[in-house]
Design an enzyme around this catalytic site. Structure first.
Site, PDB file in Angstrom:
ATOM      1  N   CYS A  24      80.759   5.645 -47.510  1.00 27.73           N
ATOM      2  CA  CYS A  24      81.996   5.954 -46.783  1.00 27.73           C
ATOM      3  C   CYS A  24      82.080   5.250 -45.429  1.00 27.73           C
ATOM      4  O   CYS A  24      83.170   5.025 -44.912  1.00 27.73           O
ATOM      5  CB  CYS A  24      82.130   7.458 -46.565  1.00 27.73           C
ATOM      6  SG  CYS A  24      81.828   8.452 -48.026  1.00 27.73           S
ATOM      7  N   HIS A  36      91.225   8.637 -48.675  1.00 22.63           N
ATOM      8  CA  HIS A  36      89.948   8.099 -48.199  1.00 22.63           C
ATOM      9  C   HIS A  36      89.492   6.981 -49.139  1.00 22.63           C
ATOM     10  O   HIS A  36      88.596   7.174 -49.947  1.00 22.63           O
ATOM     11  CB  HIS A  36      88.930   9.248 -48.145  1.00 22.63           C
ATOM     12  CG  HIS A  36      87.535   8.855 -47.806  1.00 22.63           C
ATOM     13  ND1 HIS A  36      87.203   7.706 -47.105  1.00 22.63           N
ATOM     14  CD2 HIS A  36      86.349   9.475 -48.080  1.00 22.63           C
ATOM     15  CE1 HIS A  36      85.891   7.645 -46.964  1.00 22.63           C
ATOM     16  NE2 HIS A  36      85.354   8.700 -47.555  1.00 22.63           N
ATOM     17  N   CYS A  83      81.426  11.179 -42.065  1.00 18.93           N
ATOM     18  CA  CYS A  83      80.268  11.532 -42.874  1.00 18.93           C
ATOM     19  C   CYS A  83      80.098  10.486 -43.963  1.00 18.93           C
ATOM     20  O   CYS A  83      81.019   9.728 -44.276  1.00 18.93           O
ATOM     21  CB  CYS A  83      80.416  12.926 -43.467  1.00 18.93           C
ATOM     22  SG  CYS A  83      81.822  13.118 -44.590  1.00 18.93           S
TER      23      CYS A  83
END
Length: 387
Positions: free
Chosen positions: A91, A343, A373
């Site tokens: 991520c 995302h 995160c």
């Protein structure tokens, strides 16, 4: 040591991954479009003067495989002499791309870089081809590889109720829709070609993932998505699946000055940390604390925060443990976040940084912090300072 500055930052609209605007547009094309756009917006910098291109992407297979950074650069007709590398910290990939470029510039090994990232989650699903080593179960709970269950764990540990999650998710959509209506995203979104519901080619200049009709009452009717018996995390309080790319032009302050380019901000500090994979969503807390320590600042010095909303159950414990619960509406994700915008994994680090820079300018604040995160237990953070 050279000071690293952000000269420009842009992104595509966020498209729905299921039958959305970019269903017929490839990840390389989204990336190349932004590379061309950054160079066109900053003609004082010749493309051949770029030292490197750092591009984040998580699922590096199919159309996103074989070094998508280089493929996109070739599509964008960047001179062949300019190298390009694809970066993967899950991520945090495109924020890691920024960090890698920043360190090159700090040490004098580069003067100008394009950084960014992309993820087409409609064409290359997050779980495509994933095959965890069975031996990991000796050291890590199997559920640590299931992001929704790690969010459930954080919610239980920190007393985050279903009602709190629903309220935060509704806020994300409301804020993102308000930003769209007011034109707050206009300076960061580059109109991008896609197809409407009828298959007609058109230019999109808005995020189609936002659901302005979202209410707490509607969210309360959704069933738990990951733990059907006692869970509180739903699809509505999780980050949306979307396709998109984001990009930044990063330079040394001296090179920007020589070219007459006005920096928007400098990179004040950077941090990456590890944490227990079972609570991977907690990574922004130690990462932010380390970045603040490196910058000689405290959370109270930061005017605005962009914290990636993987899940409402994940971001709320981070906000709580950074001592910011009373300042959510003044400082946190003022234009909504990933619950509303989605995302796209390799894109999000550059996306939230781009949104942060615009918010810093709009709110006229000196410092901003972007953090996220990272699956399997990491956190990444960057402190920006306006110059």
């Amino acid at each position: 040591m050279e000071q690293v500055v952000i000269v420009d930052a842009i992104r595509t609209p966020m498209g729905r991954s299921k039958g959305g605007a970019f269903r017929n547009v490839r990840a390389e094309d989204l990336s190349a479009h932004l590379m061309r756009s950054l160079l066109a917006r900053n003609p004082a910098l010749e493309a051949a003067a770029l030292d490197d291109i750092y591009w984040g992407c998580v699922q590096q297979t199919l159309e996103q495989g074989f070094n998508i950074a280089r493929n996109a650069a070739l599509l964008a007709e960047v001179p062949h002499s300019v190298p390009a590398v694809t970066v993967n910290r899950l991520c945090g990939s495109s924020m890691q791309a920024l960090h890698d470029a920043a360190r090159m510039i700090m040490t004098g090994d580069a003067q100008a870089c394009l950084v960014g990232g992309v993820e087409h989650m409609g064409h290359v699903p997050m779980s495509h081809g994933v095959d965890f080593h069975p031996g990991l179960s000796r050291n890590v709970a199997k559920a640590a590889g299931m992001m929704g269950l790690t969010a459930e764990m954080l919610a239980r540990m920190h007393g985050i109720s279903r009602e709190m999650q629903d309220a935060f998710a509704a806020r994300s959509h409301a804020r993102a829709w308000a930003a769209t209506q007011s034109g707050a995203f206009k300076n960061e979104i580059i109109p991008t070609g896609g197809h409407d519901a009828d298959g007609v080619l058109k230019q999109f200049n808005y995020d189609e993932v936002i659901r302005p009709e979202t209410t707490v009452e509607a969210l309360a009717t959704l069933r738990p998505a990951f733990d059907p018996v006692s869970g509180t995390v739903t699809a509505g309080t999780s980050s949306a699946l979307s396709d998109g790319a984001a990009a930044m032009l990063v330079m040394s302050e001296s090179r920007a000055r020589d070219l007459g380019l006005k920096p928007r901000a400098c990179v004040r500090s950077m941090a990456v940390v590890g944490c227990d994979p079972s609570i991977m969503g907690y990574g922004p807390v130690p990462a932010s604390k380390l970045a603040l320590k490196k910058a000689g600042l405290s959370a109270s010095d930061i005017g605005v925060f962009e914290m990636n909303e993987a899940f409402a159950a994940q971001i709320l414990p981070c906000i709580k443990d950074l001592g910011l619960m009373e300042q959510i509406d003044e400082k946190i994700n003022l234009n909504g976040g990933a619950i509303a915008l989605g995302h796209p994994l390799g894109c999000s680090g550059a996306r939230i940084s781009t949104t942060l820079l615009n918010l810093m300018e709009h709110k006229d604040v000196q410092f901003g912090l972007a953090t996220m995160c990272i699956g399997l237990g990491q956190g990444i953070a960057t402190v920006f300072e306006r110059v």
